[in-house]
Design a protein around this motif. Structure first.
Motif, mmCIF file in Angstrom:
data_model
loop_
_atom_site.group_PDB
_atom_site.id
_atom_site.type_symbol
_atom_site.label_atom_id
_atom_site.label_comp_id
_atom_site.label_asym_id
_atom_site.label_seq_id
_atom_site.Cartn_x
_atom_site.Cartn_y
_atom_site.Cartn_z
ATOM 1 N N GLN A 71 37.485 11.017 39.790
ATOM 2 C CA GLN A 71 38.257 9.793 39.655
ATOM 3 C C GLN A 71 39.046 9.590 40.895
ATOM 4 O O GLN A 71 39.190 8.565 41.730
ATOM 5 N N LYS A 72 39.887 10.495 41.076
ATOM 6 C CA LYS A 72 40.885 10.888 42.337
ATOM 7 C C LYS A 72 40.123 10.780 43.729
ATOM 8 O O LYS A 72 40.640 10.114 44.567
ATOM 9 N N ALA A 73 38.815 11.638 43.769
ATOM 10 C CA ALA A 73 38.067 11.229 45.102
ATOM 11 C C ALA A 73 37.389 9.898 45.264
ATOM 12 O O ALA A 73 37.452 9.589 46.384
ATOM 13 N N ARG A 74 37.074 9.425 43.989
ATOM 14 C CA ARG A 74 36.414 8.089 44.286
ATOM 15 C C ARG A 74 37.365 7.040 44.754
ATOM 16 O O ARG A 74 37.136 6.215 45.283
ATOM 17 N N ALA A 75 38.542 7.305 43.965
ATOM 18 C CA ALA A 75 39.772 6.280 44.332
ATOM 19 C C ALA A 75 40.065 6.461 45.912
ATOM 20 O O ALA A 75 40.455 5.422 46.569
ATOM 21 N N ALA A 76 40.146 7.567 46.306
ATOM 22 C CA ALA A 76 40.366 7.769 47.840
ATOM 23 C C ALA A 76 39.241 7.146 48.621
ATOM 24 O O ALA A 76 39.697 6.599 49.550
ATOM 25 N N GLU A 77 38.205 7.667 48.392
ATOM 26 C CA GLU A 77 36.931 6.962 48.981
ATOM 27 C C GLU A 77 36.940 5.385 49.085
ATOM 28 O O GLU A 77 36.906 4.803 50.084
ATOM 29 N N ASP A 78 37.206 4.904 48.004
ATOM 30 C CA ASP A 78 37.356 3.249 47.989
ATOM 31 C C ASP A 78 38.458 2.807 48.719
ATOM 32 O O ASP A 78 38.364 1.823 49.759
ATOM 33 N N ALA A 79 39.655 3.372 48.801
ATOM 34 C CA ALA A 79 40.674 2.854 49.522
ATOM 35 C C ALA A 79 40.283 3.081 51.021
ATOM 36 O O ALA A 79 40.618 2.189 51.889
ATOM 37 N N GLY A 92 33.089 -4.455 50.497
ATOM 38 C CA GLY A 92 33.397 -3.737 49.034
ATOM 39 C C GLY A 92 33.275 -2.190 49.240
ATOM 40 O O GLY A 92 32.921 -1.688 50.390
ATOM 41 N N PRO A 93 33.635 -1.549 48.215
ATOM 42 C CA PRO A 93 33.265 -0.282 48.229
ATOM 43 C C PRO A 93 31.797 0.357 48.114
ATOM 44 O O PRO A 93 30.926 -0.723 47.955
ATOM 45 N N ARG A 94 31.563 1.379 48.150
ATOM 46 C CA ARG A 94 30.189 1.893 48.176
ATOM 47 C C ARG A 94 29.646 1.539 46.916
ATOM 48 O O ARG A 94 30.183 1.818 45.669
ATOM 49 N N PRO A 95 28.512 0.954 46.724
ATOM 50 C CA PRO A 95 27.883 0.854 45.270
ATOM 51 C C PRO A 95 27.631 1.805 44.359
ATOM 52 O O PRO A 95 27.463 2.856 44.948
ATOM 53 N N SER A 96 27.808 1.704 43.166
ATOM 54 C CA SER A 96 27.799 2.520 42.369
ATOM 55 C C SER A 96 26.420 3.305 42.208
ATOM 56 O O SER A 96 26.028 4.445 42.007
ATOM 57 N N ASP A 97 25.375 2.707 42.667
ATOM 58 C CA ASP A 97 23.958 3.101 42.616
ATOM 59 C C ASP A 97 23.527 3.607 44.054
ATOM 60 O O ASP A 97 22.553 3.912 44.384
ATOM 61 N N HIS A 98 24.393 3.624 45.018
ATOM 62 C CA HIS A 98 24.230 4.350 46.240
ATOM 63 C C HIS A 98 24.139 5.840 46.298
ATOM 64 O O HIS A 98 24.923 6.570 45.396
ATOM 65 N N PRO A 99 23.329 6.494 46.978
ATOM 66 C CA PRO A 99 23.089 8.209 46.634
ATOM 67 C C PRO A 99 24.257 8.700 47.015
ATOM 68 O O PRO A 99 25.121 8.229 47.982
ATOM 69 N N SER A 100 24.696 9.636 46.509
ATOM 70 C CA SER A 100 25.817 10.539 46.614
ATOM 71 C C SER A 100 25.454 11.550 48.022
ATOM 72 O O SER A 100 24.305 11.407 48.364
#
Length: 156
Positions: free
Chosen positions: A17-25, A142-150
């Motif tokens: 969650q922390k990594a995704r929040a940082a990515e989104d920001a 917007g942020p990276r879509p949830s269905d975009h590959p990791s």
């Protein structure tokens, strides 16, 4: 007091969650917004640049995103423990001449009890790529879509 949940000690779920929040920001390319996730006296090493505090972070990020255009970033947790998280990341951007780059890196993060990052150490390598070889294609609004590959799914 500014607080940024989740708070340490981290679990696999809260570290992600922390990594995704940082990515989104970071994908907003908004230096002021990004800086609020760090302590007032946060210490950074970014490549060969050393920073201290939010004012330095904001100034650094303004310069970064003035050079690195159409910036798109993906982060993944490498490992975590207590109040630390290690992530690997890849971002794509281009310079003012239109040359695209894929930048690969690792970050080591340390957090205070309020979930604010007090230390960030980043090592980054840049690889010039052709625009046709880009892998990160999502709307910059917007942020990276949830269905975009990791990163793992992309083989990076």
């Amino acid at each position: 007091m500014n607080e940024r949940p989740p708070f340490p000690p981290f679990t696999a779920e809260t570290a992600a969650q922390k990594a995704r929040a940082a990515e989104d920001a970071w994908n907003t390319c908004d230096p002021e917004r990004v800086s609020m996730a760090y302590t007032y006296d946060s210490h950074w090493r970014n490549r060969d640049t050393f920073l201290e505090g939010r004012d330095d972070i904001v100034a650094f990020l303004r310069q970064k995103w003035a050079r690195e255009l159409e910036y798109r970033l993906i982060k993944e947790v490498w490992t975590y423990g207590d109040n630390r998280i290690a992530v690997r990341f890849v971002y794509e951007s281009h310079d003012a001449d239109g040359q695209w780059f894929r930048s690969y890196g690792n970050e080591n993060w340390e957090f205070d009890q309020h979930g604010l990052m007090r230390q960030r150490h980043a090592s980054i390598n840049d690889l010039p790529i052709d625009g046709a070889d880009r892998l990160f294609h999502w709307d910059r609004s917007g942020p990276r879509p949830s269905d975009h590959p990791s990163l793992a799914e992309l083989g990076l």
